[in-house]
Design an enzyme around this catalytic site. Sequence first.
Site, PDB file in Angstrom:
ATOM      1  CG  HIS A  23      -9.716   2.190 -14.098  1.00  0.00           C
ATOM      2  ND1 HIS A  23      -9.023   2.504 -14.856  1.00  0.00           N
ATOM      3  CD2 HIS A  23     -10.975   2.647 -14.130  1.00  0.00           C
ATOM      4  CE1 HIS A  23      -9.503   3.571 -15.490  1.00  0.00           C
ATOM      5  NE2 HIS A  23     -10.803   3.600 -15.225  1.00  0.00           N
ATOM      6  N   GLY A  28       2.688   5.325  -5.459  1.00  0.00           N
ATOM      7  CA  GLY A  28       2.945   3.873  -5.041  1.00  0.00           C
ATOM      8  C   GLY A  28       2.114   3.708  -3.878  1.00  0.00           C
TER       9      GLY A  28
HETATM   10  C1  GRF Z   1      -4.839   5.059  -8.378  1.00  0.00           C
HETATM   11  O1  GRF Z   1      -5.955   5.859  -8.304  1.00  0.00           O
HETATM   12  C2  GRF Z   1      -5.205   3.831  -9.400  1.00  0.00           C
HETATM   13  O2  GRF Z   1      -6.223   3.357  -9.200  1.00  0.00           O
HETATM   14  C3  GRF Z   1      -4.690   4.452 -10.717  1.00  0.00           C
HETATM   15  O3  GRF Z   1      -3.563   5.026 -10.563  1.00  0.00           O
HETATM   16  C4  GRF Z   1      -3.563   5.504  -9.205  1.00  0.00           C
HETATM   17  C5  GRF Z   1      -2.393   5.157  -8.335  1.00  0.00           C
HETATM   18  O4  GRF Z   1      -2.006   5.751  -7.186  1.00  0.00           O
HETATM   19  N1  GRF Z   1      -4.625   3.605 -11.514  1.00  0.00           N
HETATM   20  P1  GRF Z   1      -0.494   5.184  -6.303  1.00  0.00           P
HETATM   21  O5  GRF Z   1       0.584   5.364  -7.288  1.00  0.00           O
HETATM   22  O6  GRF Z   1      -0.875   3.629  -5.953  1.00  0.00           O
HETATM   23  O7  GRF Z   1      -0.752   6.041  -5.227  1.00  0.00           O
END
Ligand code: GRF
Length: 193
Positions: free
Chosen positions: A114, A20
């Site tokens: 992404h 998160g």
């Molecule tokens: C990020 O790298 C996002 O791009 C991908 O999953 C990761 C999530 O990280 N889809 P977080 O949970 O926001 O720290």
Amino acid sequence: MVLSTGYNRVRTAVFISGKGSNLKSLIKFSKNKKSPISINFVISNTSKAKGLNYAELFKIKKKVLNFKNKKLCEKKLLFILKKNNIEMICLAGFMKILSKNFIEKFKGRILNIHPSLLPKYKGLNTHKRVLKNKDKYSGCTVHFVNSRLDSGKIILQKKVKISKKETMNSLAKKILAQEHKLYPKAILKIFNL
Ligand code: GRF
């Protein structure tokens, strides 16, 4: 994007599955005077998502829906979102694929982040594939969500240079730091701010 419910800010739900850190950056952004959105709900598909702690910390409503029965969960989800006047959804590390029907209900109002320069490297394990291919650059993308995975209209991208001794971890860290800046910027962009 046009506001519809008459609230000052666009009421937004963030969907997560993990740490998160993007949720945290979006919450911080939403507290900014210039932010066109407020974060009013956090959805997770697992109670193990560490990011749920941010909902706790910032007193934001939250709900865990396991998505084992996707149809039923999405029905519940639509009910919750409607009840809470949610107008926009930000996917932030959400590991479930939403159905065409669900996406249709929020058409043009679901964003995703992404960790690659889309259209390259859709799907999972992006950093691994980028390093394997010895790419010189990677990055992150904020895009609208449509019914094809990681294929909706691109809003903004940020490129990062891959160093000679880059590892999967160092690349993930480098890109994540950029994600935290890119998501708010993309939101400002769609509201023409
Ligand atoms: C990020 O790298 C996002 O791009 C991908 O999953 C990761 C999530 O990280 N889809 P977080 O949970 O926001 O720290």
